[in-house]
Scaffold this motif. Structure first.
Motif, mmCIF file in Angstrom:
data_model
loop_
_atom_site.group_PDB
_atom_site.id
_atom_site.type_symbol
_atom_site.label_atom_id
_atom_site.label_comp_id
_atom_site.label_asym_id
_atom_site.label_seq_id
_atom_site.Cartn_x
_atom_site.Cartn_y
_atom_site.Cartn_z
ATOM 1 N N CYS A 193 54.767 43.809 18.086
ATOM 2 C CA CYS A 193 55.647 43.155 19.052
ATOM 3 C C CYS A 193 55.792 44.071 20.254
ATOM 4 C CB CYS A 193 57.006 42.881 18.425
ATOM 5 S SG CYS A 193 58.241 42.274 19.609
ATOM 6 N N PHE A 219 59.056 36.723 15.422
ATOM 7 C CA PHE A 219 59.224 35.946 16.663
ATOM 8 C C PHE A 219 60.312 34.891 16.480
ATOM 9 C CE2 PHE A 219 57.843 31.627 17.995
ATOM 10 C CZ PHE A 219 58.349 31.661 19.295
ATOM 11 N N SER A 227 52.743 39.700 21.643
ATOM 12 C CA SER A 227 52.334 40.713 20.666
ATOM 13 C C SER A 227 50.868 41.049 20.867
ATOM 14 C CB SER A 227 52.572 40.216 19.238
ATOM 15 O OG SER A 227 51.822 39.043 18.992
#
Length: 795
Positions: A193, A219, A227
């Motif tokens: 991320c 997410f 990402s």
């Protein structure tokens, strides 16, 4: 034992992510990692070569180049694992649901470094740099896979979600934590991320394997949108990036800066996992192309020299089918099979995989040596199954290099590829032998165009060189209306002779500006053979345009398998009672249309054959003439592209009063001249072709290859045509069908190509069906619905 002097003095090349590494297969034959002693990968230029006879190309490369160190890679299959064999494939594959089927699960790699300066001896020990170079080769993407991925991939774009990204590493973030998913024990297919540095595994697969959805769940819980896939980061600053908001792969233009936030320097990274594009390619090959209809599956499989299958690379059936027919021609076989060793020994190209001639020799050896023609055995019954075939990936990459269509992995037209192939062969042959050894001469012939004014009865003859025939196909419904199935249009069969008669029949031209009558008249025009080729390539124009969209027509053509006499379609030249038209009618437009006025002599004539070909596709006459003129008589493909690009022009149907002509430069560009001379063309011919092509190098090359600028005076050529053609006009007009390419499918945009080839003569004649890697005896060939034919002259 200390390493040899060659290791101590070796200069090992650095390996960037863009460096081509040929590690799966020899670049000069089809020996690969799974055969014999594996493949030697040069640790200097990363060429792949076989280390054993008969080729021993690795040693040859080392002695020629002085690159003595190589990494030998041999792949050994592990014991079969049947786990998950009963799992059903997914109904739909999405980009983040792709599962890598790792070779590590099926194979084990055996590697060692060898020194060809020491007769191929194994190198034990050595500096750390040698070990690092070997590891880099093992982790590198194979060159051919990289090319395939490039062909499949669409160009990625950035999105706004990567701009102004608010990054804040999570509390307690540690770089070491990125080695494993933060919520499970997964260590591969991890997604970083870019907002907080969370490392999560990919999505769970349909069979319960793969990741555990922890990247996606992160997410969903946080709303962090973008990402990057760890393991795909390269020192050049590229990696797989994904935006959950766009739900698509994206490019991160600030990747280096974004990774720096988490203490990751791209310059220190090494790509260790397959990218999304690479995995998509594998899935496409595995699911899409393994499901093609098994044409000939019930026929007896066969493997022999000249009957070696070509594996499908993904939408490459057009290439395989044309290559099988072309290399079944004795001139191609003799040129590239027998002399392969001589060429490999003399070739100076730094990368054999990128040399067109090397790949022509390699493909000929693969098809005709019989070394790779072996039937596999069914593991359950032990019965002979179809071949594994050889991969034409190096051949495709070399022959299609930089071509906007053939370099992709999209389906292409087989006839257009044949034209491209012969052009590339001519260019390559001219560079080494002035074109004297080019086998494409088997396709060369001359047409005779005859035009007669119906008022004064005078005639004109013109010769043009050609390499193929585009055959019009007669469209008519069956006499019995009940023969048509409900909702399906069926057409009555037509004979090959009827189509030939239509092609060479007289055609009326209205508005011909006769130089003798000095007014518009009516003329009759026809095109016949002045000479015959050794091999006649024929495209069946079995399609039409409906609302500007090409549609395939399922019209059977009755093709005899025995002798075909083309003598009735041979031109006879000027007859004793005929009088020639004067030579001063530059305004004459054989395709129709008056050219009145004082500037008429400066108008550009058009290729009537191309105009007729475009008209057969459904385009109006005036549009065809305009397209041919606007593209400088560059052929049907260029004119067709122009028509589609200008379909919405308001003046598309307005005739050109003064067709545009490219202003010829006072002196040809020296760089362009040098480029053509380097291909083997005389300087004077190169300058003349560039002048007539308005300085366009590609068009000039087409003119040179077609013989339009071979130095012969136009008047002399027309005089030869009027006299009845060249010496070859006396050769046999008897032809027999020896190969054909068929298109399976109802649309011109998709489907599947297969080839049928004839081997042997007389009572030994036998037909074979070739469907990519599968080759089978074909007792009853079916040319009725073929798209591309190869007829061989009987002499």
């Amino acid at each position: 034992m200390p390493p040899c002097e060659h290791v101590r003095g070796a200069v090992l090349a650095s390996l960037a992510s863009t460096t081509p590494v040929y590690k799966k297969e020899c670049t000069q034959c089809f020996d690969d990692q799974d055969m014999g002693e594996g493949v030697d990968v040069c640790l200097t230029c990363f060429n792949g070569g076989c280390p054993v006879t008969p080729g021993r190309h690795a040693q040859q490369h080392a002695l020629k180049s002085g690159h003595l160190l190589a990494l030998n890679i041999r792949r050994v299959r592990k014991a079969a694992d049947t786990a998950g064999a009963d799992a059903e494939p997914p109904a739909k594959l999405t980009k983040l649901e792709i599962k890598e089927e790792s070779d590590r699960d099926k194979y084990e790699l055996k590697t060692f470094v060898r020194c060809w300066g020491c007769s191929g001896a194994r190198v034990d020990g050595g500096p750390a740099e040698l070990d690092a170079a070997a590891r880099a080769v093992l982790h590198a993407v194979e060159a051919t896979k990289s090319q395939e991925v490039k062909g499949w991939s669409v160009e990625l774009t950035a999105c706004a979600h990567f701009e102004g990204l608010a990054q804040q590493p999570a509390e307690g973030f540690e770089l070491a934590a990125l080695r494993q998913c933060s919520a499970c024990d997964k260590r591969d297919n991890l997604w970083l991320c870019l907002t907080c540095g969370h490392a999560g595994c990919g999505r769970r697969q349909y069979d319960g394997s793969g990741g555990n959805n922890h990247g996606v769940e992160h997410f969903q819980q946080t709303g962090h949108l973008v990402s990057v896939k760890l393991g795909t980061i390269t020192p050049e600053g590229t990696a797989d990036a994904y935006c959950y908001s766009c739900d698509d792969n994206r490019e991160d233009p600030h990747l280096a800066a974004h990774l720096h936030t988490f203490g990751i320097g791209v310059e220190t990274q090494q790509k260790t996992e397959k990218s999304i594009a690479e995995l998509e390619l594998e899935q496409n090959l595995r699911f899409d192309f393994s499901m093609t209809t098994a044409d000939g599956a019930q026929l007896a499989p066969v493997a022999a020299p000249g009957l070696t299958g070509l594996r499908n690379l993904g939408n490459s059936c057009y290439l395989a089918s044309v290559a099988q027919c072309v290399f079944a021609i004795d001139r191609f076989r003799d040129r590239y099979f027998a002399s392969a060793g001589d060429h490999f020994a003399a070739c100076t190209h730094a990368r054999p995989a990128q040399c067109v001639l090397c790949q022509l020799h390699k493909l000929a050896g693969g098809l005709w040596s019989g070394r790779y023609a072996a039937l596999e055995r069914d593991p359950d019954t032990g019965a002979a199954a179809h071949q594994r075939g050889i991969s034409p990936v190096h051949f495709k990459a070399a022959i299609a290099a930089d071509h906007p269509e053939f370099a992709t992995m999209r389906q292409q037209d087989a006839f257009e590829f044949l034209q491209h192939l012969t052009k590339q062969v001519d260019v390559a042959e001219r560079a080494v032998a002035g074109g004297t050894q080019s086998p494409t001469s088997v396709f060369d012939f001359t047409t005779e165009e005859r035009l007669q004014c119906q008022c004064c009865k005078r005639v004109r003859y013109k010769q043009q060189r050609a390499t193929s025939v585009s055959l019009p196909v007669i469209k008519r419904l069956p006499a019995d209306p009940t023969a048509a199935a409900e909702g399906v249009v069926q057409f009555a069969p037509v004979s090959f002779a009827e189509c030939l008669e239509l092609m060479t029949a007289d055609e009326t031209v209205d508005g011909y500006q006769c130089p003798t009558c000095e007014r518009p008249t009516q003329a009759v025009k026809s095109t016949r053979f002045a000479t015959f080729p050794k091999v006649l390539a024929v495209q069946a124009r079995r399609f039409e345009l409906v609302d500007c969209v090409p549609r395939k027509l399922d019209i059977p053509i009755q093709i005899p398998l025995g002798p075909i006499d083309l003598a009735p379609h041979r031109g006879a030249g000027i007859q004793p009672d005929e009088e020639l038209l004067p030579e001063d009618d530059g305004a004459a437009d054989p395709a129709g249309g008056a050219a009145a006025g004082p500037d008429a002599a400066t108008e550009q004539p058009v290729d009537a054959g191309v105009v007729a070909q475009l008209e057969s596709m459904g385009f109006p006459h005036e549009r065809c003439v305009k397209a041919v003129r606007r593209t400088g008589n560059s052929g049907a493909e260029a004119a067709t592209n122009w028509l589609f690009e200008h379909m919405d022009d308001p003046d598309i149907d307005v005739p050109d009063e003064q067709p545009p002509r490219a202003a010829a430069p006072s002196a040809a560009d020296p760089a362009a001249v040098e480029q053509l001379v380097a291909m083997g063309f005389p300087q004077a011919a190169a300058e003349r072709a560039l002048a007539k092509a308005g300085g366009d190098t590609a068009r000039a090359l087409d003119r040179l290859l077609s013989g339009a600028d071979d130095g012969a005076d136009d008047a002399e050529a027309d005089a030869a045509a009027a006299a009845g053609g060249g010496d070859e006009s006396a050769e046999s007009a008897q032809f027999e069908l020896t190969g054909f390419v068929s298109h399976k499918g109802s649309s011109v945009h998709c489907g599947h190509y297969v080839a049928s080839v004839r081997h042997g003569l007389g009572s030994e004649t036998q037909w074979f069906l070739i469907n990519d890697a599968r080759v089978a005896v074909q007792p009853e060939p079916e040319p009725e619905r073929a798209y591309l034919f190869f007829f061989t002259r009987a002499d």
